[in-house]
Design a protein around this motif. Sequence first.
Motif, PDB file in Angstrom:
ATOM      1  N   PHE A 451       0.964  -1.468  -0.088  1.00  0.00           N
ATOM      2  CA  PHE A 451      -0.137   0.299  -0.420  1.00  0.00           C
ATOM      3  C   PHE A 451       0.619   1.091   0.207  1.00  0.00           C
ATOM      4  O   PHE A 451       1.992   1.345   1.272  1.00  0.00           O
ATOM      5  N   GLU A 452       0.555   2.032  -0.748  1.00  0.00           N
ATOM      6  CA  GLU A 452       1.312   3.813  -1.445  1.00  0.00           C
ATOM      7  C   GLU A 452       1.161   4.479   0.352  1.00  0.00           C
ATOM      8  O   GLU A 452       2.068   4.843   0.591  1.00  0.00           O
ATOM      9  N   PHE A 453       0.183   4.233   0.418  1.00  0.00           N
ATOM     10  CA  PHE A 453      -0.625   5.148   1.672  1.00  0.00           C
ATOM     11  C   PHE A 453      -0.021   4.361   3.506  1.00  0.00           C
ATOM     12  O   PHE A 453      -0.637   3.446   3.280  1.00  0.00           O
ATOM     13  N   SER A 454      -0.233   5.565   4.207  1.00  0.00           N
ATOM     14  CA  SER A 454       0.563   4.775   6.150  1.00  0.00           C
ATOM     15  C   SER A 454      -0.565   4.477   6.079  1.00  0.00           C
ATOM     16  O   SER A 454      -1.881   5.244   6.487  1.00  0.00           O
ATOM     17  N   GLU A 455       0.067   4.840   8.111  1.00  0.00           N
ATOM     18  CA  GLU A 455      -1.831   4.364   9.021  1.00  0.00           C
ATOM     19  C   GLU A 455      -2.025   6.250   8.929  1.00  0.00           C
ATOM     20  O   GLU A 455      -2.913   6.331   9.264  1.00  0.00           O
ATOM     21  N   PHE A 456      -0.820   7.282   9.074  1.00  0.00           N
ATOM     22  CA  PHE A 456      -1.382   8.776   8.763  1.00  0.00           C
ATOM     23  C   PHE A 456      -1.851   8.744   7.942  1.00  0.00           C
ATOM     24  O   PHE A 456      -3.343   9.944   8.450  1.00  0.00           O
ATOM     25  N   PHE A 457      -2.326   8.391   6.855  1.00  0.00           N
ATOM     26  CA  PHE A 457      -3.543   9.347   6.063  1.00  0.00           C
ATOM     27  C   PHE A 457      -4.344   8.742   6.480  1.00  0.00           C
ATOM     28  O   PHE A 457      -5.321   9.215   6.257  1.00  0.00           O
ATOM     29  N   LEU A 458      -4.429   7.006   6.638  1.00  0.00           N
ATOM     30  CA  LEU A 458      -5.997   6.182   7.328  1.00  0.00           C
ATOM     31  C   LEU A 458      -6.136   7.458   8.623  1.00  0.00           C
ATOM     32  O   LEU A 458      -7.620   7.035   8.872  1.00  0.00           O
ATOM     33  N   LEU A 459      -5.461   8.080   9.627  1.00  0.00           N
ATOM     34  CA  LEU A 459      -5.941   8.122  10.771  1.00  0.00           C
ATOM     35  C   LEU A 459      -6.421   9.766  10.363  1.00  0.00           C
ATOM     36  O   LEU A 459      -7.270  10.211  10.504  1.00  0.00           O
ATOM     37  N   ALA A 460      -5.720   9.902   9.456  1.00  0.00           N
ATOM     38  CA  ALA A 460      -6.673  12.015   8.908  1.00  0.00           C
ATOM     39  C   ALA A 460      -8.085  11.402   8.293  1.00  0.00           C
ATOM     40  O   ALA A 460      -8.383  12.691   8.124  1.00  0.00           O
ATOM     41  N   LEU A 461      -7.807  10.737   7.359  1.00  0.00           N
ATOM     42  CA  LEU A 461      -9.357  10.118   6.694  1.00  0.00           C
ATOM     43  C   LEU A 461     -10.641  10.211   7.454  1.00  0.00           C
ATOM     44  O   LEU A 461     -11.429  10.578   7.787  1.00  0.00           O
ATOM     45  N   HIS A 462      -9.933   9.420   8.083  1.00  0.00           N
ATOM     46  CA  HIS A 462     -10.629   9.435   9.893  1.00  0.00           C
ATOM     47  C   HIS A 462     -11.581  10.626  10.774  1.00  0.00           C
ATOM     48  O   HIS A 462     -12.180  10.687  10.969  1.00  0.00           O
ATOM     49  N   ASP A 463      -9.982  10.922  10.769  1.00  0.00           N
ATOM     50  CA  ASP A 463     -10.820  11.940  12.025  1.00  0.00           C
ATOM     51  C   ASP A 463     -11.986  13.627  10.171  1.00  0.00           C
ATOM     52  O   ASP A 463     -11.683  14.889  10.715  1.00  0.00           O
ATOM     53  N   SER A 464     -11.425  13.364   9.490  1.00  0.00           N
ATOM     54  CA  SER A 464     -12.302  14.257   8.741  1.00  0.00           C
ATOM     55  C   SER A 464     -13.486  14.148   8.028  1.00  0.00           C
ATOM     56  O   SER A 464     -14.128  14.966   7.366  1.00  0.00           O
ATOM     57  N   VAL A 465     -14.325  12.947   8.875  1.00  0.00           N
ATOM     58  CA  VAL A 465     -15.628  12.490   8.935  1.00  0.00           C
ATOM     59  C   VAL A 465     -16.520  13.457   9.155  1.00  0.00           C
ATOM     60  O   VAL A 465     -17.308  13.702   9.052  1.00  0.00           O
TER      61      VAL A 465
END
Length: 695
Positions: A451-465
């Motif tokens: 996967f090109e994206f990291s855990e930090f991108f998933l966190l950013a997506l999680h916090d952007s909802v």
Amino acid sequence: MWWGGRGRSFNIPPQKEPEMGLSSPKSVQVSGAEQSRNPPCPALRCLPGEKVLASAPGVRRGLEPEIAGTLICTNLRLLFRPQGWQGRQDSILNSDYDFALSNIGRLEAVSGLGKPQILRPGSLLKFVPDEILIHGRDFRLLRVGFGDGGLEPLAFRVAMAIIQARAQNRQVQQYKGMTLSKACCGLGPSEPPVPLLDTPEDWEAERRKQGARGWRVSTVNERFDVSTSLPRYFWVPRRTLDSEVRKAFGHFHQGRGPRLSWHHPGGSDLLRSGGFYEASDPNREDIRAVELLLQAGHSDIVLVDTVDELPSLADIQLAHLRLRALCLPDAAEEKWLSALEGTRWLDHVRSCLRKASDISVLVTSRVRSVVLQEQGDRDLNGLLSSLVQLLSAPGARTLHGLQTIVQREWVAAGHPFLTRLGGSGESEEAPVFLLFLDCLWQLVHQFPAEFEFSEFFLLALHDSVRVPDTPTFLRDTPWERAKHNGQEFNSYTQVYTSGSPQSPVGDLISRPLTVWDWGLRYSHQQIVQFYNPCYEPQHCSDSPPPREQPTPSTPSPPRSILLFSRGTLTPLNQLSPWRDGFSSIMSSSRWLLRHNSSSDSLADQEWGLPPHWGPSPLPPGLLLPGFLGPQIRLWKRCYLRGRPEVQIGMSAPTVSGLLDELAQLQQLLRTWSSGVSPGDQVATRDPETPLSLSR
């Protein structure tokens, strides 16, 4: 307004704050004698329509080092601004310290003289608070302490302002959005813009990118008169007329008929559909149109019962509430792992991954039409469709690929974000999208090089909802976004340069602000962390050779119709419930329980290899995750953010950070070694030891 504390009460008159806009950024002001005793707040740029209600100097606690700053409450958000904080001119929100009011799950006042008090609308403070604890619904925790020297009235003021603002805010306010002029607000000039899929050109470009030759873009729902929860445009079989599509969709729940979700490079098609509206009375032509949509030009069809073996919306909501309660800082430590198991959250993650793995096998093993069927087609269908693409297509595992999937399978497909995230005030809250992000984190954890994206991108997506600046996750349907797009959301102008990956139409292109404009909330250093340093790009080329999709001149009846339920394929005689025999076959079929806890058994059946040959070899690009016992883990960096002591050792996102942390661990080991000084230990340590670090 009266507040009591420590044997006395305060009568603090209401303070009227000036309204500020983007055109003339101003600083938050504290009036009167309070202003003379306290330093002024840092400059704050507000969203249109945002008003500052109260502010108080304080210190962020709980993390080292403690940071002095100002706690500010507005009618849209709660934010902490450190002293000396200098935001960029084009950045209004701060990803670290901004809390949308709808994101505040619990507010507590803390004093050393007693236990914390939960602050609710209408509550009376019984003591002077030393700290205010803001518990975010995204598992973040902000602790702000207040000192002496006349700050007590300000602490009371900001606490009560938060209470009142939360009571008045339901996240359905008509935000006007922001007007910005930027060259790029996304991940950078090297990344192509995320297609918003609000024009037929976007859909046509995506269709060509997937190589779906047997499909076309339908404009039958351009005015949302077929379904308000469907996008204006979607893919239907090329030989199907829009008049047939309109009639066929009328026989499905909420008008959400079968349409293409994703075309596999190997030739299979993944469709999604609402449930049959069995009370309707279609004629023979309508039944034939429905079957042609489901068949999609294939001779083999598999209908997937999406909700089978997966948690209900109520189950997801209950598990998430239990998980949030368990991850609070004051949760009991005794039998914590047993309590975690009792939340059932990890069980739900395991069920989703298992089901998605099975569907991925069905899509990749043979050329067929696989139809995901859910009654509403707006929750678990999106989750499974997204996971199947991520498991089956290496190209979907890039940053751009994931953002495109979320935009297509969740935003454009009509997932009710506002309702499911508790912003509409209705009782149908269930964080299905957050469950999907947890499943995706499990994949990133198990396959770190894929996967090109990291855990930090998933966190950013999680916090952007729940961010209040974009309509991406603040609406339930595409119709609502389209209705308010020109009224409450202004557009900013995106300027394309000669090096832009997408050629412009003219010199300027305007589009509404979206959650994909990461540059508005995240710094360049944070965006760099979105990328996974372990990613191996060559994996993107590992895809099966394309196979020609059958497009017969005269549609023929399907060769096989199967129902996939409880891990077993069951034959059906008919596709449509309105033909004789369909319902009786479904009700009389004995759905066999899964006899193995792994999806390998289904893979063996699909590829037809003898059992003594061992597990079936997977086709290139397909991932089948593990979901047994400890293979499914708790997402600590997300769920335990309110416990700083747990985060120790998890804050090294780069190679240099890991080296620094390793050096610190070495120094601790040398210091704790009995009878040997750090200098002597370095001289006598075996150079072959794994802990030795060459300088």
